[in-house]
Design a protein around this motif. Structure first.
Motif, PDB file in Angstrom:
ATOM      1  N   VAL A  27       0.880  -1.177   0.000  1.00  0.00           N
ATOM      2  CA  VAL A  27       0.000   0.000   0.000  1.00  0.00           C
ATOM      3  C   VAL A  27       0.910   1.217   0.000  1.00  0.00           C
ATOM      4  CG1 VAL A  27      -1.713   1.301   1.309  1.00  0.00           C
ATOM      5  CG2 VAL A  27      -1.823  -1.207   1.251  1.00  0.00           C
ATOM      6  N   LEU A  28       0.801   2.030  -1.040  1.00  0.00           N
ATOM      7  CA  LEU A  28       1.695   3.175  -1.188  1.00  0.00           C
ATOM      8  C   LEU A  28       1.037   4.447  -0.669  1.00  0.00           C
ATOM      9  CD1 LEU A  28       4.341   4.419  -2.330  1.00  0.00           C
ATOM     10  CD2 LEU A  28       3.096   4.757  -4.488  1.00  0.00           C
ATOM     11  N   ILE A  29       1.771   5.165   0.173  1.00  0.00           N
ATOM     12  CA  ILE A  29       1.363   6.501   0.602  1.00  0.00           C
ATOM     13  C   ILE A  29       2.443   7.448   0.101  1.00  0.00           C
ATOM     14  CG2 ILE A  29       0.873   7.997   2.570  1.00  0.00           C
ATOM     15  CD1 ILE A  29      -0.168   5.558   4.061  1.00  0.00           C
ATOM     16  N   ASP A  30       2.105   8.203  -0.934  1.00  0.00           N
ATOM     17  CA  ASP A  30       3.066   9.026  -1.669  1.00  0.00           C
ATOM     18  C   ASP A  30       3.014  10.459  -1.153  1.00  0.00           C
ATOM     19  OD1 ASP A  30       4.389  10.619  -3.547  1.00  0.00           O
ATOM     20  OD2 ASP A  30       3.800   9.363  -5.226  1.00  0.00           O
ATOM     21  N   SER A  31       4.039  10.853  -0.417  1.00  0.00           N
ATOM     22  CA  SER A  31       4.054  12.186   0.183  1.00  0.00           C
ATOM     23  C   SER A  31       4.027  13.298  -0.866  1.00  0.00           C
ATOM     24  CB  SER A  31       5.289  12.356   1.070  1.00  0.00           C
ATOM     25  OG  SER A  31       5.196  11.527   2.200  1.00  0.00           O
ATOM     26  N   ASP A  32       4.694  13.092  -1.997  1.00  0.00           N
ATOM     27  CA  ASP A  32       4.685  14.114  -3.051  1.00  0.00           C
ATOM     28  C   ASP A  32       3.276  14.332  -3.583  1.00  0.00           C
ATOM     29  OD1 ASP A  32       7.212  15.127  -3.136  1.00  0.00           O
ATOM     30  OD2 ASP A  32       7.880  13.950  -4.862  1.00  0.00           O
ATOM     31  N   ARG A  33       2.565  13.226  -3.820  1.00  0.00           N
ATOM     32  CA  ARG A  33       1.201  13.338  -4.338  1.00  0.00           C
ATOM     33  C   ARG A  33       0.301  14.041  -3.319  1.00  0.00           C
ATOM     34  NH1 ARG A  33      -0.493   7.854  -5.728  1.00  0.00           N
ATOM     35  NH2 ARG A  33       0.919   8.171  -7.471  1.00  0.00           N
ATOM     36  N   ILE A  34       0.446  13.666  -2.049  1.00  0.00           N
ATOM     37  CA  ILE A  34      -0.363  14.299  -1.005  1.00  0.00           C
ATOM     38  C   ILE A  34      -0.009  15.781  -0.895  1.00  0.00           C
ATOM     39  CG2 ILE A  34      -0.884  14.316   1.460  1.00  0.00           C
ATOM     40  CD1 ILE A  34      -0.280  11.281   1.439  1.00  0.00           C
ATOM     41  N   ALA A  35       1.290  16.088  -1.032  1.00  0.00           N
ATOM     42  CA  ALA A  35       1.717  17.489  -0.950  1.00  0.00           C
ATOM     43  C   ALA A  35       1.075  18.328  -2.052  1.00  0.00           C
ATOM     44  CB  ALA A  35       3.241  17.579  -1.025  1.00  0.00           C
ATOM     45  N   ARG A  36       0.807  17.719  -3.195  1.00  0.00           N
ATOM     46  CA  ARG A  36       0.093  18.442  -4.264  1.00  0.00           C
ATOM     47  C   ARG A  36      -1.381  18.596  -3.914  1.00  0.00           C
ATOM     48  NH1 ARG A  36       3.782  15.368  -7.372  1.00  0.00           N
ATOM     49  NH2 ARG A  36       2.298  13.672  -7.713  1.00  0.00           N
ATOM     50  N   GLU A  37      -1.963  17.536  -3.350  1.00  0.00           N
ATOM     51  CA  GLU A  37      -3.394  17.578  -3.008  1.00  0.00           C
ATOM     52  C   GLU A  37      -3.701  18.656  -1.977  1.00  0.00           C
ATOM     53  OE1 GLU A  37      -4.471  13.719  -1.608  1.00  0.00           O
ATOM     54  OE2 GLU A  37      -4.151  12.738  -3.537  1.00  0.00           O
ATOM     55  N   ILE A  86       4.361  24.923   6.388  1.00  0.00           N
ATOM     56  CA  ILE A  86       2.948  24.933   5.983  1.00  0.00           C
ATOM     57  C   ILE A  86       2.508  23.550   5.515  1.00  0.00           C
ATOM     58  CG2 ILE A  86       1.301  25.828   4.268  1.00  0.00           C
ATOM     59  CD1 ILE A  86       3.073  28.401   4.216  1.00  0.00           C
ATOM     60  N   VAL A  87       3.294  22.975   4.626  1.00  0.00           N
ATOM     61  CA  VAL A  87       2.859  21.769   3.906  1.00  0.00           C
ATOM     62  C   VAL A  87       3.030  20.493   4.720  1.00  0.00           C
ATOM     63  CG1 VAL A  87       3.257  20.353   1.843  1.00  0.00           C
ATOM     64  CG2 VAL A  87       3.229  22.851   1.659  1.00  0.00           C
ATOM     65  N   HIS A  88       4.133  20.365   5.443  1.00  0.00           N
ATOM     66  CA  HIS A  88       4.432  19.086   6.096  1.00  0.00           C
ATOM     67  C   HIS A  88       3.390  18.643   7.124  1.00  0.00           C
ATOM     68  CE1 HIS A  88       8.959  19.160   4.877  1.00  0.00           C
ATOM     69  NE2 HIS A  88       8.152  18.985   3.869  1.00  0.00           N
ATOM     70  N   PRO A  89       2.876  19.529   7.984  1.00  0.00           N
ATOM     71  CA  PRO A  89       1.837  19.064   8.912  1.00  0.00           C
ATOM     72  C   PRO A  89       0.578  18.563   8.194  1.00  0.00           C
ATOM     73  CG  PRO A  89       2.763  21.146   9.659  1.00  0.00           C
ATOM     74  CD  PRO A  89       3.288  20.916   8.282  1.00  0.00           C
ATOM     75  N   LEU A  90       0.236  19.199   7.079  1.00  0.00           N
ATOM     76  CA  LEU A  90      -0.930  18.770   6.308  1.00  0.00           C
ATOM     77  C   LEU A  90      -0.688  17.397   5.681  1.00  0.00           C
ATOM     78  CD1 LEU A  90      -1.644  22.175   4.529  1.00  0.00           C
ATOM     79  CD2 LEU A  90      -2.928  21.199   6.448  1.00  0.00           C
ATOM     80  N   VAL A  91       0.524  17.186   5.189  1.00  0.00           N
ATOM     81  CA  VAL A  91       0.878  15.891   4.592  1.00  0.00           C
ATOM     82  C   VAL A  91       0.858  14.790   5.654  1.00  0.00           C
ATOM     83  CG1 VAL A  91       2.709  14.587   3.437  1.00  0.00           C
ATOM     84  CG2 VAL A  91       2.195  16.926   2.703  1.00  0.00           C
ATOM     85  N   ARG A  92       1.403  15.081   6.827  1.00  0.00           N
ATOM     86  CA  ARG A  92       1.430  14.071   7.902  1.00  0.00           C
ATOM     87  C   ARG A  92       0.022  13.665   8.315  1.00  0.00           C
ATOM     88  NH1 ARG A  92       6.064  16.955   9.679  1.00  0.00           N
ATOM     89  NH2 ARG A  92       4.832  18.281  11.071  1.00  0.00           N
ATOM     90  N   ALA A  93      -0.856  14.644   8.421  1.00  0.00           N
ATOM     91  CA  ALA A  93      -2.227  14.337   8.836  1.00  0.00           C
ATOM     92  C   ALA A  93      -2.928  13.458   7.805  1.00  0.00           C
ATOM     93  CB  ALA A  93      -3.010  15.631   9.046  1.00  0.00           C
ATOM     94  N   ARG A  94      -2.773  13.784   6.518  1.00  0.00           N
ATOM     95  CA  ARG A  94      -3.415  12.988   5.460  1.00  0.00           C
ATOM     96  C   ARG A  94      -2.788  11.596   5.367  1.00  0.00           C
ATOM     97  NH1 ARG A  94      -7.548  10.972   3.246  1.00  0.00           N
ATOM     98  NH2 ARG A  94      -7.487  10.696   0.988  1.00  0.00           N
ATOM     99  N   SER A  95      -1.474  11.509   5.553  1.00  0.00           N
ATOM    100  CA  SER A  95      -0.799  10.208   5.526  1.00  0.00           C
ATOM    101  C   SER A  95      -1.321   9.304   6.631  1.00  0.00           C
ATOM    102  CB  SER A  95       0.719  10.394   5.677  1.00  0.00           C
ATOM    103  OG  SER A  95       1.253  11.118   4.594  1.00  0.00           O
ATOM    104  N   ALA A  96      -1.542   9.869   7.806  1.00  0.00           N
ATOM    105  CA  ALA A  96      -2.057   9.082   8.929  1.00  0.00           C
ATOM    106  C   ALA A  96      -3.455   8.545   8.625  1.00  0.00           C
ATOM    107  CB  ALA A  96      -2.086   9.943  10.189  1.00  0.00           C
ATOM    108  N   GLU A  97      -4.274   9.346   7.963  1.00  0.00           N
ATOM    109  CA  GLU A  97      -5.618   8.882   7.571  1.00  0.00           C
ATOM    110  C   GLU A  97      -5.522   7.694   6.612  1.00  0.00           C
ATOM    111  OE1 GLU A  97      -7.680  12.112   5.770  1.00  0.00           O
ATOM    112  OE2 GLU A  97      -7.771  13.318   7.591  1.00  0.00           O
TER     113      GLU A  97
END
Length: 201
Positions: A27-37, A86-97
């Motif tokens: 199961v891939l969680i792609d931080s770059d893709r999430i960072a764009r989202e 700005i971006v990293h906390p948002l990415v971490r939260a989405r990755s955890a979901e």
């Protein structure tokens, strides 16, 4: 659940390793893709970026102008830190979901370009580093991605060094050569991951 942190310098070939692991069942969680989202139009993330960097980092359609923003932050460490804050906390939260939705038996691969830079190696059961020489990275960025050489060098310089990445690696995948040499290495890593995951159940 087995949690793998996958990282590597820009142009090292991390995306190809991610693709292969996904094909094997990860199961891939792609931080770059999430960072764009998280900075899509209408998101709080984009609003925060504009507040920090000004409306000139937007395109005429109101989307983030990535080349323009990249030109600002990759030449200035302070501006890069401001963007990351700005971006990293948002990415971490989405990755955890996404991880929570993967299920208890999953092998989850977190594709994190800045894993070493942000001291995140302790968050994962294993860290896999995709390694290539700086010369190979530069050649791929210029020849395959069409970057100007000064921009490519700036982006490489903004990241951890090859030695810093290797120092935190549990596994190093050598991607200095052709794809035929990469696939057997990734398959071997996957077999070890499945054995470890089964042993932990």
């Amino acid at each position: 659940m087995l949690r793998l942190g996958l990282t590597g310098g820009i142009g090292a070939g991390k995306s190809e390793v991610s693709r292969l692991l996904t094909g094997y069942g990860a199961v891939l969680i792609d931080s770059d893709r999430i960072a764009r989202e998280v900075v899509e139009p209408g998101t709080p993330g984009l609003a925060a970026v504009v507040a920090e960097f000004g409306p000139e980092v937007l395109t005429g359609e109101g989307r983030l102008d990535r080349p323009k923003l990249g030109g600002i932050v990759f030449a200035d460490q302070d501006r890069l830190r401001a963007l990351n804050a700005i971006v990293h906390p948002l990415v971490r939260a989405r990755s955890a979901e996404l991880e929570a939705a993967a299920g208890p038996d999953a092998i989850v691969v977190h594709d994190v370009p800045l894993l070493v830079e942000n001291g995140m190696q302790g968050l994962y059961d294993l860290v896999v580093v995709v390694d290539a020489s700086p010369e190979t990275q530069l050649d791929r960025l210029v020849r395959q991605r069409g970057m100007a050489e000064p921009e490519a060098r700036d982006r490489m310089a903004a990241q951890a060094t090859r030695e810093e990445r290797r120092a935190v690696a549990d596994v190093v995948i050598d991607n200095d050569g052709p794809l035929e040499r990469l696939e057997p290495q990734v398959r071997e890593v996957w077999e070890k991951l499945t054995e470890r995951a089964a042993a932990g159940r």
